[in-house]
Design an enzyme around this catalytic site. Structure first.
Site, short mmCIF file in Angstrom:
data_model
loop_
_atom_site.label_atom_id
_atom_site.label_comp_id
_atom_site.label_asym_id
_atom_site.label_seq_id
_atom_site.Cartn_x
_atom_site.Cartn_y
_atom_site.Cartn_z
N ASN A 84 -1.37 -5.32 4.39
CA ASN A 84 -1.37 -4.91 3.20
C ASN A 84 -0.09 -5.52 2.41
O ASN A 84 0.81 -6.03 3.02
CB ASN A 84 -1.05 -3.26 3.09
CG ASN A 84 -0.05 -2.76 3.98
OD1 ASN A 84 0.60 -3.38 4.87
ND2 ASN A 84 0.85 -1.88 3.51
N VAL A 85 -0.23 -5.42 1.17
CA VAL A 85 0.47 -6.36 0.04
C VAL A 85 0.95 -5.27 -0.96
O VAL A 85 -0.04 -4.87 -1.92
CB VAL A 85 0.04 -7.57 -0.26
CG1 VAL A 85 1.17 -8.43 -1.15
CG2 VAL A 85 -0.37 -8.46 0.91
N ASP A 86 2.28 -4.90 -1.24
CA ASP A 86 2.42 -4.24 -2.19
C ASP A 86 3.19 -5.19 -3.48
O ASP A 86 3.87 -6.30 -2.85
CB ASP A 86 3.69 -3.24 -2.15
CG ASP A 86 3.04 -1.96 -1.45
OD1 ASP A 86 1.84 -1.94 -1.14
OD2 ASP A 86 3.84 -1.32 -0.47
N HIS A 97 -5.15 -3.97 -0.01
CA HIS A 97 -5.35 -3.15 1.33
C HIS A 97 -5.54 -4.14 2.47
O HIS A 97 -5.80 -5.31 2.40
CB HIS A 97 -6.55 -2.45 1.19
CG HIS A 97 -6.22 -0.97 0.44
ND1 HIS A 97 -7.08 -0.06 0.95
CD2 HIS A 97 -5.78 -1.11 -0.70
CE1 HIS A 97 -6.54 0.78 -0.30
NE2 HIS A 97 -6.00 0.22 -1.16
N GLU A 99 -7.59 -4.60 4.90
CA GLU A 99 -9.03 -4.73 5.04
C GLU A 99 -9.49 -5.65 3.95
O GLU A 99 -10.13 -6.83 4.25
CB GLU A 99 -10.03 -3.52 5.25
CG GLU A 99 -9.30 -2.66 6.29
CD GLU A 99 -8.66 -1.63 6.01
OE1 GLU A 99 -8.64 -0.39 6.36
OE2 GLU A 99 -7.64 -1.85 5.31
N CYS A 132 -9.92 2.96 5.38
CA CYS A 132 -9.97 4.14 4.32
C CYS A 132 -11.38 3.81 3.59
O CYS A 132 -12.19 2.82 3.89
CB CYS A 132 -8.72 3.80 3.21
SG CYS A 132 -8.73 2.40 2.23
N CYS A 135 -11.97 0.80 1.33
CA CYS A 135 -12.14 -0.28 2.13
C CYS A 135 -13.51 -0.46 3.10
O CYS A 135 -14.20 -1.52 3.05
CB CYS A 135 -11.06 -0.94 3.16
SG CYS A 135 -9.35 -1.23 2.37
#
Length: 337
Positions: A84-86, A97, A99, A132, A135
């Site tokens: 995951n990348v913010d 996300h 996935e 989730c 995804c």
């Protein structure tokens, strides 16, 4: 004779430096051949969790503080990581996300499918479960979705794979196109923007055009691609990946940033110095404003340019002639825009 120990010591130092350099490179590795995965302990799909800690260490979650890792195996035998990348300073709906990252990683490496998937659902990387809903939708739009297996593994237990079809059946209308299928959108740069070198030149807008030609946008017909350049002259690219459910769609900037995270060996986003977006003029879905917001925030010194493209009718006709398959009943198959 007295020099031999010094020579041996020098060779040992070189070997140590080489090993350290290799380990540093492996630390940022997002794609593993079958042999490389086996060296990491992934000798069969049930052992995909052996790479999960490596994936979680590569996650970038400065806002959520929740690092997620995903490990998947394609039919080619290669193993891929997703994280995951913010993006600091941006709302979380711009985040990627794990996935989504993994599927984009597959697309950028021209894989055709995803066979097995393990997604960590605990912060210690010991528990694995269902992706989730966002995804799951993304995964169900792949051509082999009905055969894809998801690992379910409680802590300290062996775990087992379950069919994706049991988790989210019948999400695509019959005849829908699939993610990861080979595409060519027959796009060419519009106006004077197209007057650059040859098709294989290295200009960033040509790379962005190539990305746009791979874009998956069957619902809005708004293909787009982004190419990035970092401070060392390395380039990265990504394209718009559209979902029939709309919200799970991944923009071209995020897709290009997947490539950046996967191949830049830990560089920060502020090392991106140039970016080019190629999209259709008056597209029903324009990426320009969103791309500018993201890049202005995470790479404030980045020079961002936009070029427009259109469908080249001659290329499209040639493509149709080369790829169209007509069966004995007169049905048309194998056609993807």
């Amino acid at each position: 004779m007295a020099q031999r120990p010094n020579l041996l010591s020098h060779l040992q130092d070189l070997v140590t430096k080489f090993k350290n350099m290799t380990m540093a490179q492996d630390r940022f590795k997002f794609v593993f051949t079958a042999n490389e995965a086996a060296l990491e302990g992934v000798t069969d799909p049930i052992r995909l969790p052996n790479l999960i800690r490596k994936a979680m260490c590569l996650a970038r979650a400065p806002i959520s503080k929740y690092k997620v890792g995903a490990v998947g195996r394609a039919s080619s035998g290669r193993v891929y990581l997703g994280v995951n990348v913010d993006f600091p300073g941006l709302p979380l709906h711009h985040s990627i996300h794990a996935e989504q990252f993994l599927v984009t990683n597959l697309a950028l490496n021209y894989e055709k499918d995803l066979c097995k998937l393990a997604v960590a659902i605990s912060t210690d990387g010991l528990e694995f479960g269902t992706p989730c809903g966002n995804c799951l939708q993304f995964l169900m739009e792949m051509s082999n979705a009905l055969d894809m297996k998801i690992l379910s593994k409680p802590k300290h237990e062996a775990g087992s794979f379950s069919s994706l079809r049991l988790l989210l059946p019948n999400v695509l209308p019959k005849g829908s196109p699939f993610l990861l299928e080979k595409r060519y959108n027959c796009l060419t740069l519009s106006g004077s923007a197209g007057e650059i070198c040859s098709l294989d030149c290295s200009h960033l807008k040509r790379r962005a055009l190539a990305a746009a030609n791979n874009s998956f946008s069957p619902y809005t017909e708004s293909p787009s691609g982004v190419a990035l350049l970092d401070n060392d002259g390395n380039w990265y690219r990504g394209w718009y990946i559209e979902s029939v459910a709309s919200n799970p769609s991944l923009g071209p900037v995020q897709a290009a940033l997947v490539d950046f995270v996967a191949r830049s060996r830990g560089k920060m986003f502020n090392k991106i110095v140039q970016a080019v977006l190629v999209e259709k003029n008056n597209a029903s879905v324009s990426q320009e404003r969103t791309a500018k917001i993201i890049l202005d925030t995470i790479a404030p010194n980045c020079d961002f340019k936009v070029f427009h493209c259109s469908v080249d009718c001659a290329k499209r006709l040639k493509y149709l002639r080369e790829t169209l398959v007509i069966d004995t009943l007169g049905d048309y198959t194998g056609l993807h825009y």
